[in-house]
Scaffold this motif. Sequence first.
Motif, PDB file in Angstrom:
ATOM      1  N   GLU A 150       0.808  -1.214   0.000  1.00  0.00           N
ATOM      2  CA  GLU A 150       0.000   0.000   0.000  1.00  0.00           C
ATOM      3  C   GLU A 150       0.843   1.266   0.000  1.00  0.00           C
ATOM      4  O   GLU A 150       0.460   2.274  -0.584  1.00  0.00           O
ATOM      5  CB  GLU A 150      -0.931  -0.016   1.223  1.00  0.00           C
ATOM      6  N   ALA A 151       1.998   1.219   0.671  1.00  0.00           N
ATOM      7  CA  ALA A 151       2.820   2.430   0.785  1.00  0.00           C
ATOM      8  C   ALA A 151       3.443   2.843  -0.542  1.00  0.00           C
ATOM      9  O   ALA A 151       3.718   4.014  -0.761  1.00  0.00           O
ATOM     10  CB  ALA A 151       3.921   2.235   1.831  1.00  0.00           C
ATOM     11  N   GLY A 152       3.665   1.909  -1.435  1.00  0.00           N
ATOM     12  CA  GLY A 152       4.202   2.241  -2.747  1.00  0.00           C
ATOM     13  C   GLY A 152       5.710   2.444  -2.751  1.00  0.00           C
ATOM     14  O   GLY A 152       6.395   2.336  -1.732  1.00  0.00           O
ATOM     15  N   PHE A 153       6.220   2.751  -3.946  1.00  0.00           N
ATOM     16  CA  PHE A 153       7.658   2.860  -4.187  1.00  0.00           C
ATOM     17  C   PHE A 153       7.976   4.184  -4.870  1.00  0.00           C
ATOM     18  O   PHE A 153       7.215   4.655  -5.707  1.00  0.00           O
ATOM     19  CB  PHE A 153       8.130   1.704  -5.070  1.00  0.00           C
ATOM     20  N   GLN A 154       9.146   4.724  -4.535  1.00  0.00           N
ATOM     21  CA  GLN A 154       9.603   5.948  -5.199  1.00  0.00           C
ATOM     22  C   GLN A 154      10.229   5.655  -6.567  1.00  0.00           C
ATOM     23  O   GLN A 154      10.297   6.541  -7.426  1.00  0.00           O
ATOM     24  CB  GLN A 154      10.610   6.692  -4.304  1.00  0.00           C
ATOM     25  N   LEU A 155      10.686   4.423  -6.750  1.00  0.00           N
ATOM     26  CA  LEU A 155      11.238   4.002  -8.038  1.00  0.00           C
ATOM     27  C   LEU A 155      10.703   2.622  -8.369  1.00  0.00           C
ATOM     28  O   LEU A 155      10.762   1.716  -7.536  1.00  0.00           O
ATOM     29  CB  LEU A 155      12.765   3.956  -7.994  1.00  0.00           C
ATOM     30  N   VAL A 156      10.178   2.455  -9.570  1.00  0.00           N
ATOM     31  CA  VAL A 156       9.820   1.146 -10.100  1.00  0.00           C
ATOM     32  C   VAL A 156      10.615   0.950 -11.383  1.00  0.00           C
ATOM     33  O   VAL A 156      10.556   1.779 -12.297  1.00  0.00           O
ATOM     34  CB  VAL A 156       8.311   1.023 -10.373  1.00  0.00           C
ATOM     35  N   LEU A 157      11.360  -0.147 -11.440  1.00  0.00           N
ATOM     36  CA  LEU A 157      12.172  -0.483 -12.604  1.00  0.00           C
ATOM     37  C   LEU A 157      11.531  -1.645 -13.348  1.00  0.00           C
ATOM     38  O   LEU A 157      11.221  -2.679 -12.753  1.00  0.00           O
ATOM     39  CB  LEU A 157      13.589  -0.870 -12.164  1.00  0.00           C
ATOM     40  N   VAL A 158      11.329  -1.463 -14.653  1.00  0.00           N
ATOM     41  CA  VAL A 158      10.882  -2.538 -15.539  1.00  0.00           C
ATOM     42  C   VAL A 158      11.942  -2.653 -16.634  1.00  0.00           C
ATOM     43  O   VAL A 158      11.988  -1.831 -17.549  1.00  0.00           O
ATOM     44  CB  VAL A 158       9.499  -2.244 -16.145  1.00  0.00           C
ATOM     45  N   ALA A 159      12.802  -3.661 -16.525  1.00  0.00           N
ATOM     46  CA  ALA A 159      13.953  -3.767 -17.428  1.00  0.00           C
ATOM     47  C   ALA A 159      13.872  -5.050 -18.243  1.00  0.00           C
ATOM     48  O   ALA A 159      13.804  -6.155 -17.690  1.00  0.00           O
ATOM     49  CB  ALA A 159      15.264  -3.726 -16.636  1.00  0.00           C
ATOM     50  N   ASN A 160      13.892  -4.894 -19.550  1.00  0.00           N
ATOM     51  CA  ASN A 160      13.976  -6.009 -20.500  1.00  0.00           C
ATOM     52  C   ASN A 160      12.862  -7.026 -20.317  1.00  0.00           C
ATOM     53  O   ASN A 160      13.079  -8.233 -20.396  1.00  0.00           O
ATOM     54  CB  ASN A 160      15.351  -6.690 -20.400  1.00  0.00           C
ATOM     55  N   MET A 161      11.671  -6.533 -20.117  1.00  0.00           N
ATOM     56  CA  MET A 161      10.481  -7.371 -20.158  1.00  0.00           C
ATOM     57  C   MET A 161       9.743  -7.022 -21.438  1.00  0.00           C
ATOM     58  O   MET A 161       9.445  -5.861 -21.684  1.00  0.00           O
ATOM     59  CB  MET A 161       9.613  -7.123 -18.928  1.00  0.00           C
ATOM     60  N   GLN A 162       9.464  -8.039 -22.255  1.00  0.00           N
ATOM     61  CA  GLN A 162       8.958  -7.790 -23.608  1.00  0.00           C
ATOM     62  C   GLN A 162       7.633  -8.529 -23.810  1.00  0.00           C
ATOM     63  O   GLN A 162       7.559  -9.488 -24.573  1.00  0.00           O
ATOM     64  CB  GLN A 162       9.992  -8.245 -24.646  1.00  0.00           C
ATOM     65  N   PRO A 163       6.570  -8.092 -23.145  1.00  0.00           N
ATOM     66  CA  PRO A 163       5.285  -8.778 -23.289  1.00  0.00           C
ATOM     67  C   PRO A 163       4.690  -8.564 -24.676  1.00  0.00           C
ATOM     68  O   PRO A 163       5.004  -7.587 -25.362  1.00  0.00           O
ATOM     69  CB  PRO A 163       4.413  -8.113 -22.213  1.00  0.00           C
ATOM     70  N   PRO A 164       3.827  -9.466 -25.092  1.00  0.00           N
ATOM     71  CA  PRO A 164       3.161  -9.285 -26.393  1.00  0.00           C
ATOM     72  C   PRO A 164       2.275  -8.054 -26.375  1.00  0.00           C
ATOM     73  O   PRO A 164       1.845  -7.594 -25.298  1.00  0.00           O
ATOM     74  CB  PRO A 164       2.346 -10.565 -26.553  1.00  0.00           C
TER      75      PRO A 164
END
Length: 203
Positions: free
Chosen positions: A105-119
């Motif tokens: 619930e508190a959340g994040f100041q940084l979210v990293l999404v690296a080299n994920m290649q969904p259709p």
Amino acid sequence: MAGGRPFGPGSGAASYWDQRFAPGDWPRQPEPSLVEVVSGWDPARALDFGCGPGRNALWLAARGWRVTGVDVSPVALEQARSRAQEKGLELDLELSDLYSWRPPEAGFQLVLVANMQPPPRRRRRLYSVAVSALAPGGRLLLIGHHLDDQGLDGPQDPRLLLSEEKVRRALAGIELEWVRRVPRERLPGRMGAEVTALARASG
């Protein structure tokens, strides 16, 4: 993680990625774009969404970030846990389907999404889950294989590769600070590229 395989339950994703990660030979250095963008930021709470064996999560943790890593592969998470122990670092690691995972619930100041290649049909859904993890004012850093990587590195199905416009469409509704094409040497003497994007949550 990289590639075009699904990341959800019933898809065989965990088994597929366990087999991919089992040899333990994935890169250990962090993504250059992560280092370039985040170096100098004040450490806070970070989420490595699709963390794999933890190379980016460990880099962040070594710089004082409190890092949660989420991945569908038990093998990858065990490798990340072992490497964190070797370095005397702490990671909060969670095994989950990435399409339905719900952030704290508190959340994040940084979210990293690296080299994920969904259709394409699932790209917006995956990114929306990552965006939902942001605290007010937090930032999403997206790093992915560009169409220019076809024949060089990453998934070879062009539908899974990214462009600036694909990223803008998939992140519609969130404030984009920038979307960039970044040249990268993929093979000796052969240049490909990645797409990077930095987005900010409202608040």
